[in-house]
Scaffold this motif. Structure first.
Motif, short mmCIF file in Angstrom:
data_model
loop_
_atom_site.label_atom_id
_atom_site.label_comp_id
_atom_site.label_asym_id
_atom_site.label_seq_id
_atom_site.Cartn_x
_atom_site.Cartn_y
_atom_site.Cartn_z
N GLU A 12 0.82 -1.23 0.00
CA GLU A 12 0.00 0.00 0.00
C GLU A 12 0.85 1.27 0.00
O GLU A 12 0.35 2.33 -0.33
CB GLU A 12 -0.99 -0.01 1.16
CG GLU A 12 -2.08 -1.06 1.01
CD GLU A 12 -2.88 -0.97 -0.30
OE1 GLU A 12 -3.23 0.15 -0.73
OE2 GLU A 12 -3.14 -2.03 -0.90
N LYS A 13 2.12 1.17 0.35
CA LYS A 13 3.01 2.33 0.26
C LYS A 13 3.31 2.65 -1.20
O LYS A 13 3.62 3.78 -1.54
CB LYS A 13 4.33 2.07 1.01
CG LYS A 13 4.16 2.01 2.51
CD LYS A 13 5.48 1.74 3.18
CE LYS A 13 5.30 1.62 4.68
NZ LYS A 13 6.56 1.29 5.35
N LEU A 14 3.22 1.66 -2.06
CA LEU A 14 3.47 1.83 -3.49
C LEU A 14 2.20 2.23 -4.24
O LEU A 14 2.21 3.08 -5.10
CB LEU A 14 4.02 0.53 -4.08
CG LEU A 14 4.18 0.45 -5.58
CD1 LEU A 14 5.18 1.49 -6.08
CD2 LEU A 14 4.62 -0.94 -5.99
N ARG A 15 1.10 1.62 -3.86
CA ARG A 15 -0.14 1.76 -4.63
C ARG A 15 -0.78 3.13 -4.40
O ARG A 15 -0.96 3.58 -3.29
CB ARG A 15 -1.13 0.68 -4.24
CG ARG A 15 -2.47 0.84 -4.94
CD ARG A 15 -3.36 -0.35 -4.80
NE ARG A 15 -3.67 -0.77 -6.15
CZ ARG A 15 -3.88 -2.00 -6.53
NH1 ARG A 15 -3.80 -2.97 -5.68
NH2 ARG A 15 -4.16 -2.27 -7.77
#
Length: 110
Positions: A12-15
């Motif tokens: 979720e840090k990427l998305r």
């Protein structure tokens, strides 16, 4: 079975919405030539070469090659090799998906 855990959530840090749009745009590309043209516009040559090197390192690690052999063949640093190995062993299985699919493509062509 395809490498990777289909139930594994995306980091979720990427998305985010912009990254989703980038990946969706990449899915519209149909040929290697189109990928070259897109990547030449969106990334530096050094960034593209680094990504290509990491994939080659992943292939070589998957084939059981030693760090010494990989350094000699690719010029990758041991830090890069170690990072790729960590992803192969504990990552999101992205390398595994690509390695399995490219192996299957080579089998079809051969």
């Amino acid at each position: 079975m395809l490498g990777g855990n289909p139930c594994m959530p995306v980091n979720e840090k990427l998305r985010d919405e912009l990254t989703d749009k980038l990946f969706e745009a990449m899915l519209t590309l149909k040929t290697v030539e189109e990928f070259y043209r897109f990547f030449e516009d969106i990334a530096t040559i050094g960034e593209i070469k680094a990504l290509a090197q990491r994939l080659e390192v992943a292939k070589m690690l998957d084939a059981g090659m030693t760090y010494e052999d990989i350094v000699a063949a690719t010029g990758a640093s041991t830090a890069t090799i170690s990072r790729v190995k960590k992803c192969l062993n504990y990552g999101a299985d992205g390398y595994r998906i690509v390695l399995e699919r490219t192996r299957n493509e080579y089998k079809k062509q051969g």
